[in-house]
Design a protein around this motif. Structure first.
Motif, PDB file in Angstrom:
ATOM      1  N   UNK A  10      26.078  35.434 -34.500  1.00 31.54           N
ATOM      2  CA  UNK A  10      26.217  36.344 -33.360  1.00 31.54           C
ATOM      3  C   UNK A  10      25.969  37.782 -33.802  1.00 31.54           C
ATOM      4  N   UNK A  11      25.378  38.607 -32.947  1.00 32.25           N
ATOM      5  CA  UNK A  11      24.880  38.277 -31.612  1.00 32.25           C
ATOM      6  C   UNK A  11      23.450  37.742 -31.673  1.00 32.25           C
ATOM      7  N   UNK A  12      23.182  36.753 -30.844  1.00 32.23           N
ATOM      8  CA  UNK A  12      21.819  36.257 -30.652  1.00 32.23           C
ATOM      9  C   UNK A  12      21.519  36.464 -29.175  1.00 32.23           C
ATOM     10  N   UNK A  13      20.986  37.609 -28.821  1.00 33.51           N
ATOM     11  CA  UNK A  13      20.908  38.032 -27.418  1.00 33.51           C
ATOM     12  C   UNK A  13      20.335  36.977 -26.474  1.00 33.51           C
ATOM     13  N   UNK A  14      21.131  36.655 -25.462  1.00 36.48           N
ATOM     14  CA  UNK A  14      20.724  35.714 -24.435  1.00 36.48           C
ATOM     15  C   UNK A  14      21.120  34.277 -24.707  1.00 36.48           C
TER      16      UNK A  14
END
Length: 319
Positions: free
Chosen positions: A20-24
């Motif tokens: 994280x973060x892995x956008x979407x």
């Protein structure tokens, strides 16, 4: 002792969703509606039997993949890691089929494994679509009988055409094979990145694996940075399918902005740019993507495959 490839594949599934973060995308801080973080944990456990079949070599890749998808769906209750398994299964088979170089994971061995797939592997691949709902685009008009959404009903057409699983992947790997009207501009079409890996010999997977292996810090952070690098490098297939190619290209440009300023999505991404990715800024982008319904799921699949290769090449969870 060299870790078992099935253990590494299972760990890759878990590390991917924990990054994280892995956008979407779903990660340990974010759910997407009814698609929850723990469902991915269940999917990783449920997929293990299919991964074991891939490692054992007694059944074809198609059967191993279908069994993995069936177990994933049964344990998670939904489609969590269909694309991840599509990449992991041939990688696991290549690991045990290799000649000792890098524990079997050379580009040549992976390419050989995909080229040796059969028509029956393709039939099993189509059956896997009966276990889960998968977002896919329409097939080229001249191969409508090979639409994966037909599931087992496509078996006669596959056998009549003599289409192997790799042949099926080739249909999705080249956007120029997709039927379009004479007045359409296909220059921005987004191919199926997972299918491209099969046809091209997994270049994105191995490149991102080196980003992860040469990075520092927790593997979950390295996975998040590699995800941004992959998304910045090329538009995501799922975003294009759920929205349109223009949105997919814009999504990549927004990810690229976190790697050190503006860059073309056609410009190669180097390891230093990935390692310097701004994960704090990625948190803001993650919130924006969720609000906009942008889900770069194919990029997550590639990240998972890259994690597997990185683990096989020495990346460790322990510091």
């Amino acid at each position: 002792m060299t870790p078992d490839p099935v253990d590494d594949a299972t760990l890759a599934l878990l590390l991917e969703v924990a990054g994280t973060p892995k956008p979407g995308n779903v990660d340990r801080h974010r759910d997407l509606g009814d698609l929850r973080f723990e469902a991915f944990l269940g999917g990783a456990v449920g997929a293990r039997e299919g991964l074991e079949l891939a490692a054992g070599g007694e059944v074809g890749i198609g059967d191993a993949f279908e069994r993995g998808v069936e177990g994933m769906a049964a344990r998670s209750g939904t489609n969590t890691q269909f694309g991840c398994l599509l990449l992991l299964v041939p990688l696991v088979r290549a690991t045990v089929a290799g000649d000792g170089f890098d524990d079997g994971l050379s580009l040549a061995v992976v390419d050989r494994v995909t080229r040796e797939t059969t028509v029956e592997d393709a039939v099993a691949f189509y059956r896997a679509f009966e276990h889960v709902d998968v977002a896919v685009g329409d097939p080229p008009a001249d191969v409508d009988d090979l639409d994966v959404r037909r599931g087992s009903d496509a078996s006669p057409a596959l056998r009549e055409r003599g289409a192997t699983l790799r042949d099926v992947m080739a249909l999705s790997a080249d956007p120029n094979d997709t039927a379009i009207s004479d007045d359409s501009d296909d220059s921005d079409r987004v191919p199926d990145r997972n299918a491209q890996e099969w046809v091209e010999g997994f270049p994105r997977t191995f490149r991102a694996a080196e980003w992860i292996r040469s990075d520092e810090g927790p593997l979950t952070d390295r996975a998040a940075r590699a995800f941004l690098g992959l998304l910045a490098a090329e538009p995501d297939t799922l975003v294009a399918a759920n929205h349109d190619p223009e949105t997919a290209h814009e999504t990549s440009e927004r990810a690229a902005a976190l790697l050190g300023g503006e860059r073309s999505t056609r410009e190669p991404i180097d390891a230093d740019a990935v390692h310097d990715a701004d994960l704090d800024a990625a948190e803001e982008l993650a919130t924006a993507f969720v609000d906009e319904g942008i889900n770069p799921g194919t990029t997550a699949d590639l990240t998972c495959a890259a994690l597997y290769v990185a683990l096989r090449r020495g990346a460790e969870v322990a510091p």
